[in-house]
Design an enzyme around this catalytic site. Structure first.
Site, PDB file in Angstrom:
ATOM      1  N   GLU A 166       0.796  -1.224   0.000  1.00 54.81           N
ATOM      2  CA  GLU A 166       0.000   0.000   0.000  1.00 54.81           C
ATOM      3  C   GLU A 166       0.832   1.279   0.000  1.00 54.81           C
ATOM      4  OE1 GLU A 166      -2.873  -0.356   3.182  1.00 54.81           O
ATOM      5  OE2 GLU A 166      -3.971  -1.923   2.154  1.00 54.81           O
ATOM      6  N   GLU A 351      -5.764  -8.223   0.109  1.00 53.12           N
ATOM      7  CA  GLU A 351      -6.448  -7.846   1.353  1.00 53.12           C
ATOM      8  C   GLU A 351      -7.888  -7.494   1.038  1.00 53.12           C
ATOM      9  OE1 GLU A 351      -4.811  -4.793   3.903  1.00 53.12           O
ATOM     10  OE2 GLU A 351      -2.781  -5.561   3.591  1.00 53.12           O
TER      11      GLU A 351
HETATM   12  O1  IFM Z   1      -4.616  -3.123   8.911  1.00 45.52           O
HETATM   13  C1  IFM Z   1      -4.490  -2.575   7.653  1.00 45.52           C
HETATM   14  C2  IFM Z   1      -3.287  -3.175   6.935  1.00 45.52           C
HETATM   15  O2  IFM Z   1      -2.112  -2.993   7.642  1.00 45.52           O
HETATM   16  C3  IFM Z   1      -3.114  -2.536   5.586  1.00 45.52           C
HETATM   17  N1  IFM Z   1      -4.337  -2.537   4.832  1.00 45.52           N
HETATM   18  C4  IFM Z   1      -5.546  -2.111   5.485  1.00 45.52           C
HETATM   19  C5  IFM Z   1      -5.707  -2.831   6.804  1.00 45.52           C
HETATM   20  C6  IFM Z   1      -7.004  -2.388   7.493  1.00 45.52           C
HETATM   21  O3  IFM Z   1      -6.961  -1.009   7.746  1.00 45.52           O
END
Ligand code: IFM
Length: 440
Positions: A166, A351
């Site tokens: 990210e 994710e």
């Molecule tokens: O917890 C985070 C993760 O570290 C990165 N992506 C989003 C998740 C939820 O906010």
């Protein structure tokens, strides 16, 4: 769940994801201080000033946690290797840190789990933060050295490697909005961080290729963006937001360019000679990770400086994070990535998940909202595959309730509940539902 494993192509991987600082317990094993420790220690940044010193104590309990993945019938585990654990000052090797990841990867393989490693999931060593962190070009080269070190130790056994998790969060969220460490609100720092994090990706890719590594990619987060009303100004705001969060990184990586509307905003804040880095940034990747959670509706914020826009609350159901639930957005990004940027390259949903105020009652956690959320998003991924996107896997975020950054331990994303007093793990109803769905 309204799907089953056989609804997906042969070899489709089901897994869960975590990240080092959020679960391991950074107080153990000689890990060095990170910018998250100092951010958390500064009043007002993190709920109750909580940090990752103990977290889920995964450092000592990883066998139990990997058993949870195995017992759910998962195929893969997405984890990250902490830079500050391997190199506490960002440059000097901590043998204990390398030993930990060596044991961890072996333990995954013993359980038949494919290790999906992420090199950077946000725990920048404080010694490098002192030198300007991601605003300093040198950090990208130190990151290359870390890539070499950890790859020399575990690269022979990992299934896939992502360079950065990210980059928008690492740069814009952390240097412009100030919500994450280092908590800056400075456009010049932002422009530099947004370029340097891409360069760090490119340098890490070169180091990995020099070692003959394959199956290397990057994990980007996408946020569905639309105008809040029918005015041209709202359309302009939505387009700009889309350029900043959804296009800046993938356009650089896939095409070697940056969206002009963002460069216009950064004016002369970009580091000198950035154009010369674009070839390195845009070298081929083997797969793309898509992180997706929610949508935002945008409107103009007249009179405010660039980017002069604001988010307008929507009407959809929300999670514990107040994030609107919008599964169609996942379909949007999977098909859009395939059509506009990466063609037939493998895509993974690296994710997707939701936080909820889960409680243990009579030894169980009843979370039908999460089961529905996962089901709806997997059906969106299935539709994207039918529409031509080469999606090869899905990782639920997260295996465990964990340290949710500025929200401390308050927001629970796990399919496994963690009691942060006793550290007891309790699989939630959604864990059992996912297990049943992927069993056949
Ligand atoms: O917890 C985070 C993760 O570290 C990165 N992506 C989003 C998740 C939820 O906010």
């Amino acid at each position: 769940m309204d799907f089953k494993r056989t609804d997906f192509p042969e070899g489709f991987l089901f897994g869960a994801a975590t990240a080092a600082y959020q679960i391991e317990g950074h107080g153990f094993g000689g890990a060095g201080p990170t910018h998250w420790d100092t951010f958390a220690a500064t009043p007002g940044n993190v709920i109750r000033a909580e940090d990752g010193t103990l977290a889920c104590d995964h450092y000592h309990r990883f066998a139990e946690d990997l058993d949870l993945l195995k017992n759910a019938g998962m195929d893969a585990y997405r984890f990250s290797t902490s830079w500050a654990r391997v190199m506490p000052d960002g440059q000097t090797i901590n043998p204990e840190g390398l030993d930990f990841y060596d044991r961890l990867v072996d333990a995954m393989l013993e359980r038949g789990l494919k290790p999906f490693q992420t090199l950077y999931h946000w725990e920048l060593p404080s010694a490098l933060a002192d030198k300007g962190g991601w605003t300093n070009r040198d950090t990208t080269h130190y990151f290359g050295d870390f890539t070499d070190t950890i790859t020399d130790r575990i690269g022979d056994r990992v299934h896939a490697i992502a360079t950065i998790n990210e980059p928008w969060c690492v740069s814009f969220l952390s240097h412009f909005l100030g919500h994450h460490a280092p908590g800056l609100r400075d456009i010049r720092a932002t422009a530099r961080a947004m370029h340097h994090i891409n360069l760090a990706h490119g340098i890490a890719m070169s180091r990995l290729r020099d070692k003959g590594m394959t199956n290397c990619g990057v994990v980007l987060n996408f946020d569905h963006t639309s105008p809040a009303d029918t005015s041209p100004k709202a359309a302009e705001a939505a387009n700009l937001q889309d350029a900043i969060i959804n296009r800046w990184f993938i356009e650089a990586i896939a095409k070697g360019t940056y969206p002009q509307e963002v460069l216009d905003g950064f004016c002369d804040h970009m580091p000198d000679g950035w154009q010369d880095d674009m070839a390195q940034i845009s070298q081929p990747i083997d797969w793309l990770g898509v992180n997706y959670y929610t949508r935002h509706q945008m409107a103009a914020d007249p009179g405010a400086p660039w980017p002069a826009m604001k988010t307008v609350p929507g009407h959809l159901a929300t999670t514990q994070m107040d994030w609107e639930i919008y599964p169609a957005g996942l379909h949007h990004f999977l098909t859009r990535m395939a059509q506009d940027y990466v063609g037939d390259l493998p895509l993974y949903v690296t994710e997707n998940g939701m936080a909820w105020d889960d409680r243990v009652e009579n030894g169980a956690v009843h979370d039908p909202e999460r089961t529905q959320f996962v089901s709806d998003h997997l059906l969106a991924a299935k539709q994207a595959i039918a529409d031509g996107a080469n999606v090869q896997g899905f990782f639920y975020w997260s295996l465990l309730d964990n340290y949710e950054w500025a929200f401390g331990y308050e927001k629970r994303f796990g399919i496994v509940h963690v009691d942060f007093e006793t550290l007891k793990r309790t699989p939630k109803a959604s864990y059992h539902a996912l297990k049943r769905a992927i069993a056949h």
